[in-house]
Design a protein around this motif. Sequence first.
Motif, PDB file in Angstrom:
ATOM      1  N   CYS A  12       0.822  -1.023   0.198  1.00  0.00           N
ATOM      2  CA  CYS A  12      -0.013   0.239   0.216  1.00  0.00           C
ATOM      3  C   CYS A  12       0.862   1.333  -0.042  1.00  0.00           C
ATOM      4  N   PHE A  13       1.891   1.151   0.743  1.00  0.00           N
ATOM      5  CA  PHE A  13       2.906   2.407   0.758  1.00  0.00           C
ATOM      6  C   PHE A  13       3.489   2.633  -0.586  1.00  0.00           C
ATOM      7  N   PHE A  14       3.812   1.602  -1.266  1.00  0.00           N
ATOM      8  CA  PHE A  14       4.639   1.855  -2.576  1.00  0.00           C
ATOM      9  C   PHE A  14       3.423   2.145  -3.675  1.00  0.00           C
ATOM     10  N   LYS A  15       2.148   1.672  -3.741  1.00  0.00           N
ATOM     11  CA  LYS A  15       1.035   2.163  -4.345  1.00  0.00           C
ATOM     12  C   LYS A  15       0.771   3.689  -4.019  1.00  0.00           C
ATOM     13  N   LYS A  57       3.838   5.466  -5.986  1.00  0.00           N
ATOM     14  CA  LYS A  57       3.608   5.745  -7.501  1.00  0.00           C
ATOM     15  C   LYS A  57       2.388   6.561  -7.925  1.00  0.00           C
ATOM     16  N   GLN A  58       1.458   6.654  -7.219  1.00  0.00           N
ATOM     17  CA  GLN A  58       0.183   7.334  -7.507  1.00  0.00           C
ATOM     18  C   GLN A  58       0.292   8.837  -7.159  1.00  0.00           C
ATOM     19  N   ASN A  59       1.222   9.327  -6.088  1.00  0.00           N
ATOM     20  CA  ASN A  59       1.212  10.618  -5.849  1.00  0.00           C
ATOM     21  C   ASN A  59       2.589  11.213  -6.236  1.00  0.00           C
ATOM     22  N   PHE A  60       3.543  10.482  -6.438  1.00  0.00           N
ATOM     23  CA  PHE A  60       4.739  10.994  -7.064  1.00  0.00           C
ATOM     24  C   PHE A  60       5.294  10.625  -8.259  1.00  0.00           C
ATOM     25  N   LYS A  61       6.124  11.178  -8.921  1.00  0.00           N
ATOM     26  CA  LYS A  61       6.765  11.009 -10.332  1.00  0.00           C
ATOM     27  C   LYS A  61       7.340   9.721 -10.372  1.00  0.00           C
ATOM     28  N   VAL A  79      13.161   7.148  -3.958  1.00  0.00           N
ATOM     29  CA  VAL A  79      11.820   7.687  -2.956  1.00  0.00           C
ATOM     30  C   VAL A  79      12.370   9.137  -2.465  1.00  0.00           C
ATOM     31  N   TRP A  80      13.604   9.335  -2.137  1.00  0.00           N
ATOM     32  CA  TRP A  80      14.148  10.777  -1.719  1.00  0.00           C
ATOM     33  C   TRP A  80      13.951  11.613  -2.952  1.00  0.00           C
TER      34      TRP A  80
END
Length: 71
Positions: free
Chosen positions: A38-41, A44-48, A64-65
């Motif tokens: 869920c964290f990685f989803k 991917k949905q909110n960041f580029k 991620v950073w």
Amino acid sequence: MVVCDVVNHRTLVLLTNNFDLDAQTIGDIYKSRWQIECFFKMLKQNFKIKTFIGTCENAVKIQVWTALSPY
């Protein structure tokens, strides 16, 4: 293996080929893995981040950073 979910009052049947661990441990592993998914989803949905190029811990941290730095 059968695990009782006391929060939602359900009984879950988990399929596994690891017979060395008890049902509660397997349930905890599934729960932890689901939280990571869920964290990685969300990332991917909110960041580029469209795909993760590297899979080692350091490569994922850098990506991620890099995605979080403009915010």
